[in-house]
Design an enzyme around this catalytic site. Structure first.
Site, PDB file in Angstrom:
ATOM      1  N   ASP A   1       0.244   5.189   4.140  1.00  0.00           N
ATOM      2  CA  ASP A   1       0.789   5.100   2.793  1.00  0.00           C
ATOM      3  C   ASP A   1       0.251   3.882   2.060  1.00  0.00           C
ATOM      4  O   ASP A   1       0.069   2.803   2.643  1.00  0.00           O
ATOM      5  CB  ASP A   1       2.317   5.019   2.893  1.00  0.00           C
ATOM      6  CG  ASP A   1       2.979   4.906   1.551  1.00  0.00           C
ATOM      7  OD1 ASP A   1       2.907   5.882   0.781  1.00  0.00           O
ATOM      8  OD2 ASP A   1       3.560   3.834   1.264  1.00  0.00           O
TER       9      ASP A   1
ATOM     10  N   GLU B   1      -3.958   7.054   1.832  1.00  0.00           N
ATOM     11  CA  GLU B   1      -3.599   7.337   0.455  1.00  0.00           C
ATOM     12  C   GLU B   1      -4.136   6.208  -0.423  1.00  0.00           C
ATOM     13  O   GLU B   1      -3.448   5.224  -0.699  1.00  0.00           O
ATOM     14  CB  GLU B   1      -2.081   7.455   0.289  1.00  0.00           C
ATOM     15  CG  GLU B   1      -1.677   7.809  -1.145  1.00  0.00           C
ATOM     16  CD  GLU B   1      -0.354   7.182  -1.568  1.00  0.00           C
ATOM     17  OE1 GLU B   1       0.256   7.722  -2.510  1.00  0.00           O
ATOM     18  OE2 GLU B   1       0.066   6.162  -0.991  1.00  0.00           O
TER      19      GLU B   1
END
Length: 479
Positions: A258, A282
């Site tokens: 993330d 990400e």
């Protein structure tokens, strides 16, 4: 990472040589021949407009190695139902997903977070509590209990599917107040998790004696300092680390990192070199060069979500200019490290999703489906048909044959005896026809979507005329 609003990304380049995504990369990059595809079992089902779709026939056929390679499923969406039933819900979907060619699932952050039974997991507090300890207002997480998570992972493995953990390494939440000599204020940086593992203080966050900051801070949360040896030991280095516990004890096969804008790509590189598995980051950036830079600086230990392809598809399919598909994308620069996607829990902006899924499931990269698109919003027959086409024919590198404002035609050139395919996307209001060059000489071809009933023969020079209905697509290969 979910923002504070609801918004209104390899393997399929060559024939897959083994189930594991990492084995795939190792084998194909070293030139080891892929397995021959298993026998095709197929039947015809009917689309809502009466056109036949080609799909997999077997109701108990688990995911198997196929020419086009696996597809990932994002197995959640923002604000899935609370109450501790999500792990069981996903478990109940696995057999069907596997039957259709999904080879991996990406789960939301599984550990206990500050908001306890209501948290989507992106405010992590105790990395070792999967719903086993009474803290932060509950024992179970929003998604369920630790035993239910392990049962889900076990079922996925029995279906020959890999399971990827969503890992939030940038920041923590849910600590207690303590006096912080580096800020001169009280900060929420004292963590005493009930699992008894990875206690943290102000020394483990920014600023500290070794570093004032790193690449990014998210939402004002305490920002973990990855240069600290103590933090490195607990996250990836020691035998008791988060990464090794998740992989060796819980059974996760890989990672979705993330908000990687918040720390250097060296962090992912170190994690991967110490823990292993599959990885995708990400990096929310629409510049293909930036995505490639990040992948390269992980020493290519990680893939990245192809946000460049995402924004190009939005411009092409919603902006009504398919010339945008000529834009640079990560899959064009490094198809082995590009995870392509149409929507996710953070961003769901593309309206013409049927065209976007036709694009990612026929092109290079590792396609990722969004749970709600597959389960709730889009035509299931269309999606299963595209999955069948992907695993049957989406092989070889890509040649773009024609692009204009309304039409896009590309050819996958096949590999290891697989014929590949031709995809025709038509965003106009009328049927379109076009002569195109193929790799097939004197062969009969057909549209495996059933949108066209033509079954023409290619000429000796490989040219053939194909057609496509308005606002739709057709996908062609040999009979």
């Amino acid at each position: 990472m979910k923002m504070n609003f609801k918004s209104i990304v390899l393997l399929s380049t060559l024939a897959i040589g083994g189930f594991s995504c990492n084995n795939f990369l190792e084998q194909e990059e070293n030139g080891i021949p892929a397995h021959e595809p298993k026998a095709n079992l197929n039947m015809q089902v009917t689309h809502h407009d009466g056109a036949p779709f080609q799909t997999n026939e077997s109701s108990n056929q688990r995911y198997y190695d196929s020419p086009g390679g696996p597809v990932m499923m994002q197995a959640f969406y923002w604000d899935v139902p609370a109450g501790g039933e999500w792990w069981n819900t996903v478990k109940g979907k696995l057999e069907n997903w596997s039957n259709q060619g999904v080879g991996s699932i990406w789960l939301p952050p599984a550990s206990k977070a500050q908001n306890g039974p209501f948290s989507m997991g992106y405010d992590p507090m105790d990395y070792f509590d999967f719903g086993d300890y009474d803290q932060m207002g509950s024992t179970e997480t929003r998604f369920g209990s630790g035993p239910e998570l392990r049962s889900l992972i076990g079922e996925a493995h029995s279906q020959n599917m890999e399971v990827y953990a969503d890992i939030v390494l940038n920041h923590n939440s849910g600590g207690q107040l303590e006096a912080n000599p580096y800020t001169g204020t009280d900060t929420w940086t004292k963590f005493e998790p009930a699992s008894g593992k990875f206690f943290r203080t102000y020394n483990d966050f920014h600023p500290n004696l070794d570093a004032n900051n790193d690449e990014g801070v998210f939402g004002g949360f305490p920002d973990l300092s990855h240069v600290k040896g103590y933090v490195q030991d607990w996250l990836w280095k020691s035998n008791e680390s988060v990464g090794k516990y998740y992989k060796n004890d819980v059974g996760f096969d890989g990672w979705r990192f993330d908000y990687v804008k918040g720390f250097g790509p060296w962090v992912v590189k170190e994690w991967m070199n110490n823990v292993g598995g599959f990885a995708v980051g990400e990096l929310w950036d629409g510049n293909a060069n930036t995505l490639k830079w990040w992948v390269d600086n992980t020493d290519r230990t990680s893939s990245a979500f192809d946000f460049a392809a995402y924004y190009a598809m939005k411009s092409a399919f919603d902006g009504n200019d398919l010339n945008a598909l000529n834009n640079d994308m990560l899959w064009k620069k490094d198809s082995y490290r590009a995870v392509t996607f149409v929507a996710n829990h953070d961003t769901d902006e593309i309206w013409n999703k049927h065209l976007a899924y036709a694009y990612i499931l026929t092109h290079e990269g590792y396609p990722c489906l969004f749970y709600r698109d597959y389960e709730d919003w889009l035509d299931r027959g269309m999606m299963d048909n595209l999955l069948w086409i992907h695993k049957s024919f989406a092989t070889g590198n890509t040649s773009i044959l024609h692009v204009d404002n309304d039409e896009y035609i590309a050819r996958r050139n096949g590999y290891n005896g697989n014929p590949g395919l031709v995809v025709y996307i038509n965003n106009s209001d009328n049927w379109q026809e076009r002569w195109i060059p193929t790799n097939w000489s004197n062969r009969q071809i057909k549209d495996y979507t059933g949108h066209s009933n033509w079954e023409p023969w290619t000429q000796g020079g490989t040219w053939v005329k194909i057609q496509c209905p308005p606002k739709s697509f057709s996908i062609w290969s040999t009979k």
